[in-house]
Write an enzyme that holds these catalytic residues in place. Sequence first.
Site, PDB file in Angstrom:
ATOM      1  N   ASP A  53       0.836  -1.236  -0.054  1.00 33.45           N
ATOM      2  CA  ASP A  53      -0.047   0.031   0.003  1.00 33.45           C
ATOM      3  C   ASP A  53       0.826   1.318   0.152  1.00 33.45           C
ATOM      4  O   ASP A  53       1.797   1.245   0.711  1.00 33.45           O
ATOM      5  CB  ASP A  53      -0.842  -0.026   1.285  1.00 33.45           C
ATOM      6  CG  ASP A  53      -2.222   0.960   1.148  1.00 33.45           C
ATOM      7  OD1 ASP A  53      -1.915   2.224   1.150  1.00 33.45           O
ATOM      8  OD2 ASP A  53      -3.258   0.501   1.342  1.00 33.45           O
ATOM      9  N   HIS A  77      -8.730  16.004 -14.691  1.00 29.55           N
ATOM     10  CA  HIS A  77      -9.748  16.552 -13.715  1.00 29.55           C
ATOM     11  C   HIS A  77      -9.271  17.528 -12.734  1.00 29.55           C
ATOM     12  O   HIS A  77      -9.932  17.881 -12.009  1.00 29.55           O
ATOM     13  CB  HIS A  77     -10.510  15.096 -13.107  1.00 29.55           C
ATOM     14  CG  HIS A  77     -11.014  14.312 -14.066  1.00 29.55           C
ATOM     15  ND1 HIS A  77     -12.386  14.767 -14.708  1.00 29.55           N
ATOM     16  CD2 HIS A  77     -10.677  13.075 -14.441  1.00 29.55           C
ATOM     17  CE1 HIS A  77     -12.771  14.009 -15.434  1.00 29.55           C
ATOM     18  NE2 HIS A  77     -11.820  12.914 -15.501  1.00 29.55           N
ATOM     19  N   TYR A 113     -11.138  13.781  -6.351  1.00 24.81           N
ATOM     20  CA  TYR A 113     -10.319  13.092  -7.039  1.00 24.81           C
ATOM     21  C   TYR A 113      -9.386  14.138  -7.904  1.00 24.81           C
ATOM     22  O   TYR A 113      -8.084  14.110  -7.931  1.00 24.81           O
ATOM     23  CB  TYR A 113     -10.776  12.310  -8.036  1.00 24.81           C
ATOM     24  CG  TYR A 113      -9.980  11.597  -9.176  1.00 24.81           C
ATOM     25  CD1 TYR A 113      -8.792  10.799  -8.673  1.00 24.81           C
ATOM     26  CD2 TYR A 113     -10.436  12.037 -10.310  1.00 24.81           C
ATOM     27  CE1 TYR A 113      -8.165  10.405  -9.982  1.00 24.81           C
ATOM     28  CE2 TYR A 113      -9.636  11.768 -11.477  1.00 24.81           C
ATOM     29  CZ  TYR A 113      -8.591  10.593 -11.298  1.00 24.81           C
ATOM     30  OH  TYR A 113      -7.834  10.090 -12.354  1.00 24.81           O
ATOM     31  N   SER A 122      -8.089  10.367 -21.654  1.00 25.36           N
ATOM     32  CA  SER A 122      -8.839   9.080 -21.423  1.00 25.36           C
ATOM     33  C   SER A 122      -8.161   8.062 -22.092  1.00 25.36           C
ATOM     34  O   SER A 122      -8.045   7.994 -23.321  1.00 25.36           O
ATOM     35  CB  SER A 122     -10.261   8.708 -22.004  1.00 25.36           C
ATOM     36  OG  SER A 122     -11.109  10.094 -21.446  1.00 25.36           O
ATOM     37  N   ARG A 155     -17.331  12.570 -25.829  1.00 23.45           N
ATOM     38  CA  ARG A 155     -16.121  13.277 -25.119  1.00 23.45           C
ATOM     39  C   ARG A 155     -14.846  12.889 -25.567  1.00 23.45           C
ATOM     40  O   ARG A 155     -13.830  13.640 -25.940  1.00 23.45           O
ATOM     41  CB  ARG A 155     -16.532  13.464 -23.841  1.00 23.45           C
ATOM     42  CG  ARG A 155     -15.450  13.875 -23.029  1.00 23.45           C
ATOM     43  CD  ARG A 155     -15.507  14.217 -21.398  1.00 23.45           C
ATOM     44  NE  ARG A 155     -14.486  14.390 -20.659  1.00 23.45           N
ATOM     45  CZ  ARG A 155     -13.738  13.521 -19.966  1.00 23.45           C
ATOM     46  NH1 ARG A 155     -13.992  12.346 -20.405  1.00 23.45           N
ATOM     47  NH2 ARG A 155     -12.703  13.858 -19.239  1.00 23.45           N
TER      48      ARG A 155
HETATM   49  P1  NAI Z   1      -7.125   1.793 -12.012  1.00 26.66           P
HETATM   50  O1  NAI Z   1      -7.875   2.185 -11.036  1.00 26.66           O
HETATM   51  O2  NAI Z   1      -7.319   0.899 -12.937  1.00 26.66           O
HETATM   52  O3  NAI Z   1      -5.758   1.325 -11.306  1.00 26.66           O
HETATM   53  C1  NAI Z   1      -4.954   2.075 -10.074  1.00 26.66           C
HETATM   54  C2  NAI Z   1      -4.364   1.079  -9.310  1.00 26.66           C
HETATM   55  O4  NAI Z   1      -3.831   1.841  -8.210  1.00 26.66           O
HETATM   56  C3  NAI Z   1      -5.256  -0.307  -8.978  1.00 26.66           C
HETATM   57  O5  NAI Z   1      -4.668  -1.142  -9.367  1.00 26.66           O
HETATM   58  C4  NAI Z   1      -5.070   0.073  -7.438  1.00 26.66           C
HETATM   59  O6  NAI Z   1      -4.985  -1.279  -6.792  1.00 26.66           O
HETATM   60  C5  NAI Z   1      -3.823   0.756  -7.236  1.00 26.66           C
HETATM   61  N1  NAI Z   1      -3.893   1.656  -6.036  1.00 26.66           N
HETATM   62  C6  NAI Z   1      -5.000   2.379  -5.574  1.00 26.66           C
HETATM   63  N2  NAI Z   1      -4.844   2.715  -4.162  1.00 26.66           N
HETATM   64  C7  NAI Z   1      -3.496   2.227  -3.718  1.00 26.66           C
HETATM   65  C8  NAI Z   1      -2.723   2.169  -2.732  1.00 26.66           C
HETATM   66  N3  NAI Z   1      -3.033   3.011  -1.698  1.00 26.66           N
HETATM   67  N4  NAI Z   1      -1.362   1.475  -2.602  1.00 26.66           N
HETATM   68  C9  NAI Z   1      -1.274   0.954  -3.761  1.00 26.66           C
HETATM   69  N5  NAI Z   1      -1.649   0.752  -4.968  1.00 26.66           N
HETATM   70  C10 NAI Z   1      -2.962   1.427  -5.049  1.00 26.66           C
HETATM   71  O7  NAI Z   1      -6.749   3.396 -12.557  1.00 26.66           O
HETATM   72  P2  NAI Z   1      -6.127   3.616 -14.147  1.00 26.66           P
HETATM   73  O8  NAI Z   1      -7.137   3.790 -15.190  1.00 26.66           O
HETATM   74  O9  NAI Z   1      -5.269   2.255 -14.314  1.00 26.66           O
HETATM   75  O10 NAI Z   1      -5.292   4.926 -13.962  1.00 26.66           O
HETATM   76  C11 NAI Z   1      -3.817   4.825 -13.493  1.00 26.66           C
HETATM   77  C12 NAI Z   1      -3.614   6.234 -13.206  1.00 26.66           C
HETATM   78  O11 NAI Z   1      -3.614   7.168 -14.031  1.00 26.66           O
HETATM   79  C13 NAI Z   1      -4.459   6.443 -11.845  1.00 26.66           C
HETATM   80  O12 NAI Z   1      -3.627   7.375 -10.976  1.00 26.66           O
HETATM   81  C14 NAI Z   1      -5.426   7.516 -12.591  1.00 26.66           C
HETATM   82  O13 NAI Z   1      -5.750   8.530 -11.841  1.00 26.66           O
HETATM   83  C15 NAI Z   1      -4.488   8.014 -13.685  1.00 26.66           C
HETATM   84  N6  NAI Z   1      -5.190   8.402 -14.760  1.00 26.66           N
HETATM   85  C16 NAI Z   1      -5.959   7.455 -15.642  1.00 26.66           C
HETATM   86  C17 NAI Z   1      -6.696   7.942 -16.724  1.00 26.66           C
HETATM   87  C18 NAI Z   1      -7.314   6.976 -17.600  1.00 26.66           C
HETATM   88  O14 NAI Z   1      -7.700   7.123 -18.541  1.00 26.66           O
HETATM   89  N7  NAI Z   1      -6.865   5.532 -17.545  1.00 26.66           N
HETATM   90  C19 NAI Z   1      -7.035   9.201 -17.013  1.00 26.66           C
HETATM   91  C20 NAI Z   1      -6.209  10.363 -15.887  1.00 26.66           C
HETATM   92  C21 NAI Z   1      -5.668   9.836 -15.016  1.00 26.66           C
HETATM   93  C1  15L Z   2      -9.622   9.703 -15.098  1.00 23.88           C
HETATM   94  O1  15L Z   2      -8.871  10.368 -14.442  1.00 23.88           O
HETATM   95  C2  15L Z   2      -9.793   8.393 -14.764  1.00 23.88           C
HETATM   96  O2  15L Z   2      -9.111   7.772 -14.030  1.00 23.88           O
HETATM   97  C3  15L Z   2     -10.312   7.540 -15.926  1.00 23.88           C
HETATM   98  O3  15L Z   2     -10.807   6.365 -15.677  1.00 23.88           O
HETATM   99  C4  15L Z   2     -11.510   8.369 -16.768  1.00 23.88           C
HETATM  100  O4  15L Z   2     -12.587   8.448 -16.257  1.00 23.88           O
HETATM  101  C5  15L Z   2     -10.717   9.597 -17.379  1.00 23.88           C
HETATM  102  O5  15L Z   2     -10.416  10.358 -16.199  1.00 23.88           O
HETATM  103  C6  15L Z   2     -11.481  10.733 -18.281  1.00 23.88           C
HETATM  104  O6  15L Z   2     -11.638  11.562 -17.937  1.00 23.88           O
HETATM  105  O7  15L Z   2     -12.109   9.944 -19.150  1.00 23.88           O
END
Ligand code: NAI
Ligand code: 15L
Length: 269
Positions: free
Chosen positions: A49, A111, A138, A167, A176
């Site tokens: 964590d 965001h 967030y 995204s 979007r």
């Molecule tokens: P996701 O939710 O699929 O993955 C996030 C991972 O972080 C998860 O596997 C979760 O277990 C881990 N996590 C959460 N809290 C934790 C903690 N306290 N300690 C250790 N691990 C922890 O999200 P995704 O889509 O893979 O996004 C990855 C990153 O990119 C995030 O920080 C998200 O905010 C950012 N992001 C993603 C976007 C997207 O389009 N996928 C858009 C904008 C930002």
């Molecule tokens: C984010 O920051 C989220 O992590 C991702 O799941 C999408 O919702 C993305 O933004 C978005 O704006 O589409």
Amino acid sequence: MPAPRTILLTGAAGGLGTLMRSLLPEYGYTLRLLDVRTVEGEPDAITADLADREALREAVRGVDAVVHLAGISLEAPFEKILRSNIEGTYNLYEAARQEGVPRIVFASSNHAVGFTPAPRAGDPLIPVDTPRRPDTFYGLSKSFGEDLAQLYWDKHGLETVSVRIGSCFPEPTSVRMLSVWMSPADGARLFHAALTAEEVGHTVVYGSSANTRLWWDLTTARSLGYEPQDDSEPYAEKLIAEQGGLDPENPAHSHLGGHFVNDPPIWPY
Ligand code: NAI
Ligand code: 15L
């Protein structure tokens, strides 16, 4: 900075982490993986964590850079955001500082500026120095992360590229997303550029493909050497036929953050 080779990838079990686990090694990186959840098929991944400072110090020891994706990726109660995204990102930066890691690529988000009105036809693209306007707790945590990165550069010389990701999914799934989509392949190109560019200090970039309907300015991303290859436009006809065009009277269409401005998806855990 010599070309980084060994990278700590936090959030490796998540959607983006899973995509980057398969794409980043093609650039020659060796990945060390970390997540609070088990990373399927990766027995060597570190299960920890972001609250565990000792585990973080051990995890960053000896790496050339960190790609920091871990955290809550949607809206959630403030206490949860505080713990994972605000304190957790602080813990990661402290561990990196203590262990002498020179650079972090921070997964910020659109965001952080989600309440910014989306440009209409003929308006200039949104620059990276537009005032922050988080659309959620967030988004606020991503705004904090960018300020934390600036502090660690100014005070400790720890470099960061903060990537305000749009995204990043295999395909755009909403009208979007035609404006904010980043293909996974372009995501890997951008992370590679952020890892290898000379002297980034703290640089903020938007993360998206070269979309015909792009909302924001990719100049700072391109200045790192990023050359996006993809465009959401081939998906436009189908998505608009299914969903209709963007409605300027709908706040979820008229702000960068989309429906996060009024009806954000909530982190399920
Ligand atoms: P996701 O939710 O699929 O993955 C996030 C991972 O972080 C998860 O596997 C979760 O277990 C881990 N996590 C959460 N809290 C934790 C903690 N306290 N300690 C250790 N691990 C922890 O999200 P995704 O889509 O893979 O996004 C990855 C990153 O990119 C995030 O920080 C998200 O905010 C950012 N992001 C993603 C976007 C997207 O389009 N996928 C858009 C904008 C930002
Ligand atoms: C984010 O920051 C989220 O992590 C991702 O799941 C999408 O919702 C993305 O933004 C978005 O704006 O589409």
